[in-house]
Design a protein around this motif. Structure first.
Motif, PDB file in Angstrom:
ATOM      1  N   PRO A 252       0.806  -1.225   0.000  1.00  0.00           N
ATOM      2  CA  PRO A 252       0.000   0.000   0.000  1.00  0.00           C
ATOM      3  C   PRO A 252       0.836   1.271   0.000  1.00  0.00           C
ATOM      4  O   PRO A 252       0.285   2.367  -0.075  1.00  0.00           O
ATOM      5  CB  PRO A 252      -0.800  -0.126   1.297  1.00  0.00           C
ATOM      6  N   VAL A 253       2.154   1.146   0.113  1.00  0.00           N
ATOM      7  CA  VAL A 253       3.030   2.315   0.173  1.00  0.00           C
ATOM      8  C   VAL A 253       3.795   2.443  -1.136  1.00  0.00           C
ATOM      9  O   VAL A 253       4.109   1.451  -1.798  1.00  0.00           O
ATOM     10  CB  VAL A 253       4.012   2.228   1.352  1.00  0.00           C
ATOM     11  N   ARG A 254       4.126   3.655  -1.490  1.00  0.00           N
ATOM     12  CA  ARG A 254       4.816   3.906  -2.755  1.00  0.00           C
ATOM     13  C   ARG A 254       6.303   3.625  -2.672  1.00  0.00           C
ATOM     14  O   ARG A 254       6.927   3.227  -3.658  1.00  0.00           O
ATOM     15  CB  ARG A 254       4.584   5.368  -3.171  1.00  0.00           C
ATOM     16  N   HIS A 282       1.058   7.666   2.186  1.00  0.00           N
ATOM     17  CA  HIS A 282       0.082   6.734   2.749  1.00  0.00           C
ATOM     18  C   HIS A 282       0.296   6.675   4.262  1.00  0.00           C
ATOM     19  O   HIS A 282       1.421   6.847   4.749  1.00  0.00           O
ATOM     20  CB  HIS A 282       0.283   5.357   2.121  1.00  0.00           C
ATOM     21  N   SER A 285       3.274   4.757   5.289  1.00  0.00           N
ATOM     22  CA  SER A 285       4.597   5.174   4.846  1.00  0.00           C
ATOM     23  C   SER A 285       5.448   5.582   6.042  1.00  0.00           C
ATOM     24  O   SER A 285       5.013   6.349   6.892  1.00  0.00           O
ATOM     25  CB  SER A 285       4.489   6.344   3.875  1.00  0.00           C
TER      26      SER A 285
END
Length: 305
Positions: A252-254, A282, A285
Protein backbone atom coordinates in the motif's frame (compact mmCIF):
# COMPACT_ATOMS: atom_id res chain seq x y z
CA UNK A 1 -3.40 -6.56 -2.36
CA UNK A 2 -0.83 -8.43 -0.29
CA UNK A 3 -1.83 -9.39 3.25
CA UNK A 4 0.57 -6.89 4.76
CA UNK A 5 0.58 -5.88 8.43
CA UNK A 6 2.13 -3.01 10.33
CA UNK A 7 4.81 -4.37 12.67
CA UNK A 8 5.85 -0.94 13.99
CA UNK A 9 3.77 2.16 13.38
CA UNK A 10 6.33 4.89 12.69
CA UNK A 11 6.92 8.01 10.64
CA UNK A 12 10.47 7.31 9.50
CA UNK A 13 11.69 9.75 6.89
CA UNK A 14 13.80 7.04 5.24
CA UNK A 15 13.41 3.66 6.89
CA UNK A 16 16.05 1.20 5.68
CA UNK A 17 18.19 -1.86 6.29
CA UNK A 18 16.06 -4.40 8.20
CA UNK A 19 18.19 -7.19 9.67
CA UNK A 20 17.15 -10.06 11.92
CA UNK A 21 19.34 -10.30 15.02
CA UNK A 22 18.94 -13.99 15.87
CA UNK A 23 20.96 -13.78 19.08
CA UNK A 24 18.62 -11.14 20.54
CA UNK A 25 15.44 -12.27 18.77
CA UNK A 26 14.77 -8.84 17.32
CA UNK A 27 14.75 -6.87 14.11
CA UNK A 28 17.23 -4.00 13.70
CA UNK A 29 16.47 -1.22 11.22
CA UNK A 30 17.34 2.43 10.69
CA UNK A 31 15.84 5.76 9.71
CA UNK A 32 18.67 7.20 7.65
CA UNK A 33 17.57 10.83 7.51
CA UNK A 34 16.05 10.71 10.99
CA UNK A 35 19.41 9.52 12.39
CA UNK A 36 17.81 6.69 14.35
CA UNK A 37 18.60 3.03 14.97
CA UNK A 38 15.47 1.03 15.83
CA UNK A 39 14.98 -2.45 17.24
CA UNK A 40 11.76 -4.46 17.48
CA UNK A 41 11.14 -7.73 19.34
CA UNK A 42 8.02 -9.32 17.77
CA UNK A 43 7.61 -11.79 20.64
CA UNK A 44 7.32 -9.14 23.36
CA UNK A 45 6.53 -6.06 21.30
CA UNK A 46 9.48 -4.26 22.92
CA UNK A 47 11.01 -1.46 20.87
CA UNK A 48 14.14 0.60 21.36
CA UNK A 49 15.47 3.65 19.57
CA UNK A 50 18.98 5.09 19.53
CA UNK A 51 19.49 8.60 18.18
CA UNK A 52 22.73 9.41 16.38
CA UNK A 53 23.97 12.83 15.37
CA UNK A 54 25.00 11.57 11.96
CA UNK A 55 22.87 10.05 9.24
CA UNK A 56 23.08 6.28 9.62
CA UNK A 57 22.86 4.12 6.51
CA UNK A 58 22.83 0.71 8.20
CA UNK A 59 23.26 -1.05 11.55
CA UNK A 60 24.20 -4.74 11.78
CA UNK A 61 24.75 -7.08 14.75
CA UNK A 62 28.31 -7.86 15.86
CA UNK A 63 29.46 -11.34 16.86
CA UNK A 64 30.57 -10.08 20.28
CA UNK A 65 27.44 -8.03 20.89
CA UNK A 66 26.59 -4.48 19.93
CA UNK A 67 26.33 -3.10 16.42
CA UNK A 68 28.48 -2.08 13.49
CA UNK A 69 27.08 1.09 11.91
CA UNK A 70 27.56 2.71 8.52
CA UNK A 71 27.56 6.42 9.37
CA UNK A 72 27.95 9.59 7.33
CA UNK A 73 31.67 9.84 8.07
CA UNK A 74 32.57 6.16 8.10
CA UNK A 75 32.03 2.85 9.88
CA UNK A 76 31.82 2.68 13.68
CA UNK A 77 31.28 0.12 16.42
CA UNK A 78 28.91 0.17 19.38
CA UNK A 79 29.77 -2.17 22.20
CA UNK A 80 27.16 -4.23 24.07
CA UNK A 81 24.85 -2.22 26.31
CA UNK A 82 24.92 -2.75 30.03
CA UNK A 83 21.91 -2.28 32.35
CA UNK A 84 20.81 1.32 32.08
CA UNK A 85 23.66 2.15 29.70
CA UNK A 86 22.43 4.20 26.77
CA UNK A 87 25.93 4.81 25.48
CA UNK A 88 27.48 7.60 23.48
CA UNK A 89 28.49 7.83 19.87
CA UNK A 90 29.82 10.21 17.26
CA UNK A 91 28.93 13.79 18.17
CA UNK A 92 27.04 12.54 21.23
CA UNK A 93 24.53 9.81 20.37
CA UNK A 94 21.81 9.31 22.95
CA UNK A 95 18.51 7.58 23.52
CA UNK A 96 15.77 8.91 21.27
CA UNK A 97 13.16 11.01 23.00
CA UNK A 98 10.06 9.06 23.87
CA UNK A 99 11.44 5.60 23.19
CA UNK A 100 10.98 4.57 26.80
CA UNK A 101 13.63 1.86 26.62
CA UNK A 102 17.36 1.33 26.68
CA UNK A 103 19.22 1.93 23.45
CA UNK A 104 19.87 -1.07 21.20
CA UNK A 105 23.63 -0.75 21.29
CA UNK A 106 24.93 1.47 24.06
CA UNK A 107 28.20 0.80 25.79
CA UNK A 108 31.19 2.38 24.10
CA UNK A 109 31.53 3.77 20.60
CA UNK A 110 34.65 3.90 18.46
CA UNK A 111 35.39 4.49 14.82
CA UNK A 112 36.56 1.44 12.89
CA UNK A 113 37.17 3.39 9.70
CA UNK A 114 36.62 7.14 9.43
CA UNK A 115 36.69 8.83 6.02
CA UNK A 116 34.50 11.95 5.87
CA UNK A 117 33.84 13.30 2.38
CA UNK A 118 31.89 16.57 2.03
CA UNK A 119 28.53 16.02 0.37
CA UNK A 120 28.64 12.23 0.78
CA UNK A 121 26.81 9.95 3.20
CA UNK A 122 26.51 6.29 4.08
CA UNK A 123 23.79 4.12 2.60
CA UNK A 124 22.98 0.40 2.71
CA UNK A 125 25.41 -2.24 3.99
CA UNK A 126 25.50 -6.01 4.46
CA UNK A 127 27.61 -8.56 6.31
CA UNK A 128 29.31 -11.15 4.10
CA UNK A 129 29.58 -14.86 4.97
CA UNK A 130 33.19 -14.26 6.07
CA UNK A 131 32.09 -11.69 8.67
CA UNK A 132 33.26 -8.59 6.77
CA UNK A 133 31.03 -5.57 6.15
CA UNK A 134 30.27 -4.45 2.61
CA UNK A 135 29.21 -0.84 2.93
CA UNK A 136 27.97 1.65 0.38
CA UNK A 137 28.03 5.41 0.08
CA UNK A 138 26.33 8.00 -2.14
CA UNK A 139 26.27 11.73 -2.73
CA UNK A 140 23.43 13.66 -1.13
CA UNK A 141 22.68 15.06 -4.59
CA UNK A 142 22.85 11.50 -6.04
CA UNK A 143 25.48 12.62 -8.56
CA UNK A 144 26.41 9.78 -10.94
CA UNK A 145 29.59 8.01 -9.89
CA UNK A 146 29.81 9.88 -6.59
CA UNK A 147 29.44 6.83 -4.36
CA UNK A 148 31.40 3.71 -3.49
CA UNK A 149 31.12 0.12 -2.34
CA UNK A 150 33.86 -1.12 0.00
CA UNK A 151 34.69 -4.20 2.05
CA UNK A 152 35.60 -3.52 5.69
CA UNK A 153 37.46 -6.36 7.38
CA UNK A 154 36.92 -7.01 11.10
CA UNK A 155 40.25 -5.29 11.85
CA UNK A 156 39.20 -2.17 9.93
CA UNK A 157 41.19 -2.88 6.76
CA UNK A 158 39.39 -1.37 3.77
CA UNK A 159 39.30 -2.90 0.31
CA UNK A 160 37.54 -0.86 -2.42
CA UNK A 161 35.12 -2.89 -4.55
CA UNK A 162 33.44 -0.24 -6.72
CA UNK A 163 34.42 3.42 -6.93
CA UNK A 164 31.88 4.75 -9.46
CA UNK A 165 28.53 4.02 -7.81
CA UNK A 166 25.62 6.48 -7.88
CA UNK A 167 23.25 5.14 -5.18
CA UNK A 168 24.77 2.06 -3.52
CA UNK A 169 21.99 -0.16 -2.24
CA UNK A 170 21.04 -3.80 -1.71
CA UNK A 171 23.73 -6.47 -1.33
CA UNK A 172 23.21 -10.17 -0.61
CA UNK A 173 24.86 -13.56 -1.08
CA UNK A 174 23.58 -16.82 -2.57
CA UNK A 175 22.98 -19.63 -0.05
CA UNK A 176 26.31 -21.29 -0.90
CA UNK A 177 28.21 -17.98 -0.84
CA UNK A 178 29.44 -18.37 -4.42
CA UNK A 179 27.60 -15.33 -5.79
CA UNK A 180 26.79 -11.84 -4.55
CA UNK A 181 23.90 -9.69 -5.77
CA UNK A 182 24.21 -5.91 -5.84
CA UNK A 183 22.09 -2.87 -6.69
CA UNK A 184 23.14 0.59 -7.85
CA UNK A 185 19.59 1.94 -7.95
CA UNK A 186 19.70 4.38 -10.92
CA UNK A 187 20.80 1.52 -13.22
CA UNK A 188 17.42 -0.15 -12.57
CA UNK A 189 19.28 -3.46 -12.45
CA UNK A 190 20.10 -6.15 -9.96
CA UNK A 191 23.63 -7.28 -10.86
CA UNK A 192 25.38 -10.48 -9.86
CA UNK A 193 29.07 -11.25 -9.32
CA UNK A 194 30.95 -14.47 -8.72
CA UNK A 195 33.05 -14.60 -5.55
CA UNK A 196 36.72 -15.21 -6.29
CA UNK A 197 39.35 -17.00 -4.24
CA UNK A 198 40.20 -13.73 -2.47
CA UNK A 199 36.52 -13.38 -1.40
CA UNK A 200 36.10 -10.39 -3.68
CA UNK A 201 33.59 -10.13 -6.55
CA UNK A 202 34.45 -10.82 -10.20
CA UNK A 203 32.47 -11.08 -13.44
CA UNK A 204 29.77 -8.44 -12.87
CA UNK A 205 26.72 -9.01 -15.08
CA UNK A 206 22.99 -8.16 -15.10
CA UNK A 207 20.77 -10.54 -13.13
CA UNK A 208 17.40 -8.79 -13.58
CA UNK A 209 16.07 -5.44 -14.79
CA UNK A 210 13.30 -3.40 -13.15
CA UNK A 211 10.89 -1.41 -15.31
CA UNK A 212 8.55 -0.09 -12.60
CA UNK A 213 10.28 1.99 -9.96
CA UNK A 214 13.88 1.57 -8.82
CA UNK A 215 15.40 -1.47 -7.11
CA UNK A 216 16.52 -0.62 -3.57
CA UNK A 217 17.30 -3.10 -0.77
CA UNK A 218 17.36 -6.87 -1.26
CA UNK A 219 17.50 -10.16 0.61
CA UNK A 220 18.17 -13.73 -0.52
CA UNK A 221 16.00 -16.61 0.68
CA UNK A 222 16.90 -20.22 1.54
CA UNK A 223 16.11 -21.37 -2.01
CA UNK A 224 18.32 -18.72 -3.58
CA UNK A 225 15.46 -16.43 -4.56
CA UNK A 226 16.26 -12.71 -4.56
CA UNK A 227 13.65 -10.41 -2.99
CA UNK A 228 13.92 -6.74 -4.00
CA UNK A 229 12.05 -3.69 -2.67
CA UNK A 230 11.00 -1.24 -5.40
CA UNK A 231 11.34 2.46 -4.55
CA UNK A 232 8.48 4.27 -6.33
CA UNK A 233 7.26 0.83 -7.42
CA UNK A 234 5.06 0.04 -4.42
CA UNK A 235 6.05 -3.62 -4.32
CA UNK A 236 8.57 -6.30 -3.40
CA UNK A 237 9.54 -8.71 -6.16
CA UNK A 238 11.07 -12.16 -5.90
CA UNK A 239 13.39 -13.36 -8.64
CA UNK A 240 14.25 -17.04 -9.02
CA UNK A 241 17.95 -18.00 -9.03
CA UNK A 242 17.94 -17.87 -12.84
CA UNK A 243 16.70 -14.26 -12.79
CA UNK A 244 13.10 -14.86 -13.81
CA UNK A 245 10.39 -12.95 -11.93
CA UNK A 246 8.22 -15.41 -10.05
CA UNK A 247 6.39 -13.40 -7.36
CA UNK A 248 5.19 -9.86 -6.71
CA UNK A 249 4.01 -8.57 -3.32
CA UNK A 250 1.95 -5.43 -3.95
CA UNK A 251 2.16 -2.95 -1.06
CA UNK A 252 0.00 0.00 0.00
CA UNK A 253 3.03 2.31 0.17
CA UNK A 254 4.82 3.91 -2.76
CA UNK A 255 8.32 3.75 -1.36
CA UNK A 256 9.32 0.42 0.19
CA UNK A 257 13.07 0.51 0.68
CA UNK A 258 14.37 -2.89 1.82
CA UNK A 259 13.26 -6.29 3.07
CA UNK A 260 14.55 -9.10 5.29
CA UNK A 261 13.24 -12.35 6.72
CA UNK A 262 12.84 -12.52 10.47
CA UNK A 263 11.04 -14.18 13.32
CA UNK A 264 12.05 -17.35 15.14
CA UNK A 265 11.69 -19.48 11.99
CA UNK A 266 12.74 -16.78 9.49
CA UNK A 267 9.47 -16.96 7.57
CA UNK A 268 8.14 -13.42 8.09
CA UNK A 269 9.22 -10.80 5.57
CA UNK A 270 9.87 -7.39 7.17
CA UNK A 271 9.80 -4.34 4.90
CA UNK A 272 11.07 -0.84 5.68
CA UNK A 273 9.41 2.17 4.05
CA UNK A 274 9.98 5.89 3.46
CA UNK A 275 8.00 9.13 3.60
CA UNK A 276 10.66 11.47 2.27
CA UNK A 277 9.75 13.29 -0.94
CA UNK A 278 6.07 12.36 -0.81
CA UNK A 279 3.52 15.19 -0.72
CA UNK A 280 0.71 12.88 0.39
CA UNK A 281 2.24 9.75 1.95
CA UNK A 282 0.08 6.73 2.75
CA UNK A 283 -0.58 6.35 6.50
CA UNK A 284 1.72 3.30 6.51
CA UNK A 285 4.60 5.17 4.85
CA UNK A 286 7.54 5.31 7.23
CA UNK A 287 6.36 2.27 9.19
CA UNK A 288 7.95 -1.15 9.46
CA UNK A 289 5.70 -3.62 7.62
CA UNK A 290 5.57 -7.41 7.78
CA UNK A 291 4.17 -10.14 5.55
CA UNK A 292 3.78 -13.23 7.77
CA UNK A 293 4.76 -16.54 6.22
CA UNK A 294 6.06 -14.99 3.00
CA UNK A 295 8.90 -17.49 2.54
CA UNK A 296 11.95 -18.91 4.26
CA UNK A 297 15.00 -16.75 4.90
CA UNK A 298 18.65 -17.46 5.56
CA UNK A 299 20.38 -16.82 8.90
CA UNK A 300 22.33 -13.60 8.57
CA UNK A 301 26.02 -13.55 9.55
CA UNK A 302 27.22 -11.19 12.26
CA UNK A 303 30.05 -8.73 11.78
CA UNK A 304 33.19 -10.38 13.12
CA UNK A 305 34.79 -7.18 14.41
Amino acid sequence: MTAVEVAVRAHAALGEGPTWDARAGRLVWVDILGSRIHTYDPASGRRTVLATEQHVGAAKPRAGGGLVVNLRDGVGLYGPAGPGDFGTGPEGASEAAGSGAAAPAGGSFRWLHREPVPGRRANDAAVAPDGSLWCGTMRYDEAPGGGTLSRIAPDGTVRPILDDVSVSNGTGWSPDGSRVYYIDSPTRRIDVFDIGDDRLPVGRRPFATVDDGFPDGLTVDAEGGVWVALWDGGAVRRYAPDGTLDRVLELPVRRPTACAFGGADLTDLYITTARTGLTAPHPMSGSLLVVPGAGKGLPQPEFAG
